[in-house]
Enzyme design. Structure first.
Site, PDB file in Angstrom:
ATOM      1  N   CYS A 254      -7.794  -0.830   5.137  1.00 20.54           N
ATOM      2  CA  CYS A 254      -6.724  -1.177   6.082  1.00 20.54           C
ATOM      3  C   CYS A 254      -7.229  -0.960   7.500  1.00 20.54           C
ATOM      4  O   CYS A 254      -7.602   0.147   7.866  1.00 20.54           O
ATOM      5  CB  CYS A 254      -5.471  -0.334   5.865  1.00 20.54           C
ATOM      6  SG  CYS A 254      -4.223  -0.692   7.135  1.00 20.54           S
TER       7      CYS A 254
ATOM      8  N   GLY B  95       0.785  -1.098   9.799  1.00 18.14           N
ATOM      9  CA  GLY B  95       0.467   0.331   9.783  1.00 18.14           C
ATOM     10  C   GLY B  95       0.931   1.023   8.514  1.00 18.14           C
ATOM     11  O   GLY B  95       1.343   2.187   8.549  1.00 18.14           O
TER      12      GLY B  95
ATOM     13  N   GLY C   1       0.811  -1.214   0.000  1.00 16.41           N
ATOM     14  CA  GLY C   1       0.000   0.000   0.000  1.00 16.41           C
ATOM     15  C   GLY C   1       0.846   1.267   0.000  1.00 16.41           C
ATOM     16  O   GLY C   1       1.748   1.426   0.820  1.00 16.41           O
TER      17      GLY C   1
END
Lengths: 267, 311
Positions: free
Chosen positions: B138, B79, B53
């Protein structure tokens, strides 16, 4: 050329060194051909109940016979199940992974390069074996080896290291053998006795490596530390094991390390 | 030597306009930028690389423990650590295209606002990117899109912003952490999505009873691996019955048999996720296994399996 691969390795032996530590000998010729001191492998026991691979530092290799030595503490379910496997069973080995210790290059004179102090703590002693043999056989300067263990029941490391060390020194937490205390407590005397030590390589608990790296920095001695962190992949994609170095740069323990300059990690 | 024996004609897939060698991709967050796997496979046999990502600015990710093993799977709370869009375009994409010029490349990205989703889409509308996967799911960071992924109107707004700013096929990746995934699927289809990917990870938690504290630094994490597969197959089936756009099915795929379940449930293509960590050649092994199944069942092309669930 491929630098890493997955190999179905045959277990040659899987014996105990103590109540909680085992040494595992695998026939894994392709991984062994490539593995350098300080690198690691990711192991998957396909018969076991755990899902992810587990990282193990390469304790030593025997290239002529394709043997890979791993030494591990039975700490959790995965290593407990691994300890139940026997000669003839197979496990999956992925490796060799990461970047290991660096050594004197051939262009440098041995005298100018100086002595190396190898330090291991607990099961972190394992990769020190390969580093010691490499120093002894490939660079013809036997290291001084300092091992921090809990007590006199953990002197089994000597059989793997004696031959390659110009001096093998133990500290024990309880004083039951060698110098009482932690490995770091023994360093000042060692540096007095071997004034030509210019390099330290250490693998062990973080708190131990931190103290030693800081001491080395103060004395102006180069110090390499071998880190261990939770990881899923071992090849730099899951990002479970990253950290920010003192320079501000982000590192992956698995792909950039596991061996780093102590100053970058601990300041 | 790394090239596996499989019939590439039977496997060649056009997914929402993205031309792929096989219907099996490497899932975002588990496949790096693809080239990390070059020692384990012939990247030409990878259906598509779906990137880690990417976000508008570099992210360091979450503090503390980020990975935990769970029964038949794992939790993560990375994260969205990534170098940011600018470094991706300058440094990483050229390397990927140099090493895997013939592998479809899908850029996964997220942002903190609807406008920034549009900006990201425009920046990624470049040569070398074959499609984009919009992460609105996410579970580990606020700016990872989960606020958009659980509200159908917000998901539609993001989809429209992305569509407006790119000519590339747009895949929207949905979160399973909703009451009714078909509502989300319908919303993004109506907003113009070219395809839907599902599922992202399921929110989970592990507690260390020795310290009586959460094991993960971020307290909760996303569950993936074989444990989630039945949920993912069910959701793919529900969404396939709801929308007309193609579906990229993922969640716990380990073997070709797993992948075939997703195809039968209605996915036109699949992605391998956590399993890449365990068996780094999983993407190509799954493709080869699908090809074997096609041959054994006398099928000429993988598309003949899609949605062919019998009752």
């Amino acid at each position: 050329m491929r630098k890493k691969l997955v190999e179905q390795a045959e277990i040659m032996s899987n014996n105990t060194l103590s109540e909680d530590v085992n040494y595992l000998v695998l026939y894994s010729p392709q991984v062994v051909d490539l593995a350098e001191p300080g690198q690691f492998v990711m192991i998957k026991n396909e018969q076991g109940s755990t899902y992810l691979r587990r990282p193990f530092g390469v304790a030593d290799v025997d290239r002529a016979n394709g043997r890979l030595l791993l030494i591990y503490r039975k700490a959790g379910k995965g290593t407990q199940e691994l300890s139940n496997l026997q000669a003839g069973n197979r496990i999956s080995v992925e490796g060799p992974l990461g970047n290991g210790f660096s050594f004197r290059s051939e262009s440098e004179a041995a005298e100018a390069y100086g002595d190396t102090l190898l330090i291991g703590g607990g099961v972190g002693i394992a990769p020190i074996i390969y580093a010691a043999r490499h120093l002894s056989e490939k660079t013809s300067c036997k290291p001084i080896v300092l091992l921090g263990v809990r007590n006199k029941n953990e002197l089994y490391w000597s059989q793997f290291l004696e031959e390659y060390a110009q001096a093998l020194i133990y500290t024990t937490d309880d004083g039951s053998y060698g110098i009482k205390g932690f490995a770091i407590n023994a360093i000042p005397d060692i540096l007095d006795k071997y004034p030509n030590i210019k390099h330290i390589k250490v693998c062990g608990p973080t708190i131990m490596m931190k103290g030693i790296a800081e001491l080395a920095a103060k004395k102006g001695i180069e110090c390499q530390v071998s880190l261990e962190k939770r990881m899923a992949c071992g090849i730099g994609v899951c990002l479970g094991c990253t950290f920010e170095g003192k320079s501000g740069k982000r590192w992956k323990v698995c792909a950039d390390g596991p061996v780093f300059d102590g100053v970058e990690v601990f300041g | 030597m790394l090239t596996l024996n499989m019939n590439m004609k039977r496997l060649a897939t056009d997914f929402a306009g993205i031309k792929m060698a096989t219907p099996v991709m490497g899932a975002s967050g588990t496949f790096g930028f693809g080239i990390e796997y070059r020692d384990f496979m012939d990247l030409k046999q990878v259906g598509a690389i779906i990137s880690k990502g990417i976000t508008p600015v570099p992210r360091a990710g979450n503090e503390g423990v980020r990975i935990a093993e769970t029964p038949s799977g794992m939790l993560n709370c990375i994260g969205l650590e990534n170098p940011g869009i600018d470094r991706f375009l300058q440094d990483i994409l050229p390397k990927v295209k140099a090493e895997a010029p013939n592998t479809a490349f899908i850029a996964n990205f997220s942002a903190g606002t609807v406008d920034d989703y549009g900006v990201m889409a425009a920046k990624l509308d470049v040569d070398g990117v074959d499609g984009v996967e919009v992460n609105i799911s996410c579970p580990n960071v606020k700016e990872g899109g989960i606020v958009f992924g659980t509200d159908p109107r917000a998901a539609a707004a993001v989809t429209q912003a992305v569509k407006k700013n790119t000519k590339k096929p747009v895949i929207v990746k949905l979160s399973p952490n909703v009451t009714d995934i078909t509502v989300m699927a319908k919303a993004v289809e109506e907003a113009g999505a070219d395809a839907i990917a599902l599922i992202n990870t399921l929110t989970g938690m592990v507690i260390d009873i020795k310290t009586r504290s959460p094991l993960l630094g971020n307290i909760t994490g996303g569950l993936s691996g074989p444990a989630v597969k039945p949920i993912a197959v069910r959701m793919v089936w529900q969404v396939a019955n709801t929308v007309k756009i193609p579906i990229l099915g993922l969640g716990g795929i380990v073997t070709a048999e797993d992948a075939i379940e997703f195809l039968l449930a209605g996915a036109s293509a699949v992605a391998v996720g956590a399993e890449n960590f365990v068996h780094p050649d999983a993407v190509v092994r799954v493709a080869q296994g699908i090809d074997n199944y096609l041959q054994e069942n006398g099928l000429a092309h993988v598309s003949e399996l899609v949605g062919k669930l019998e009752f």
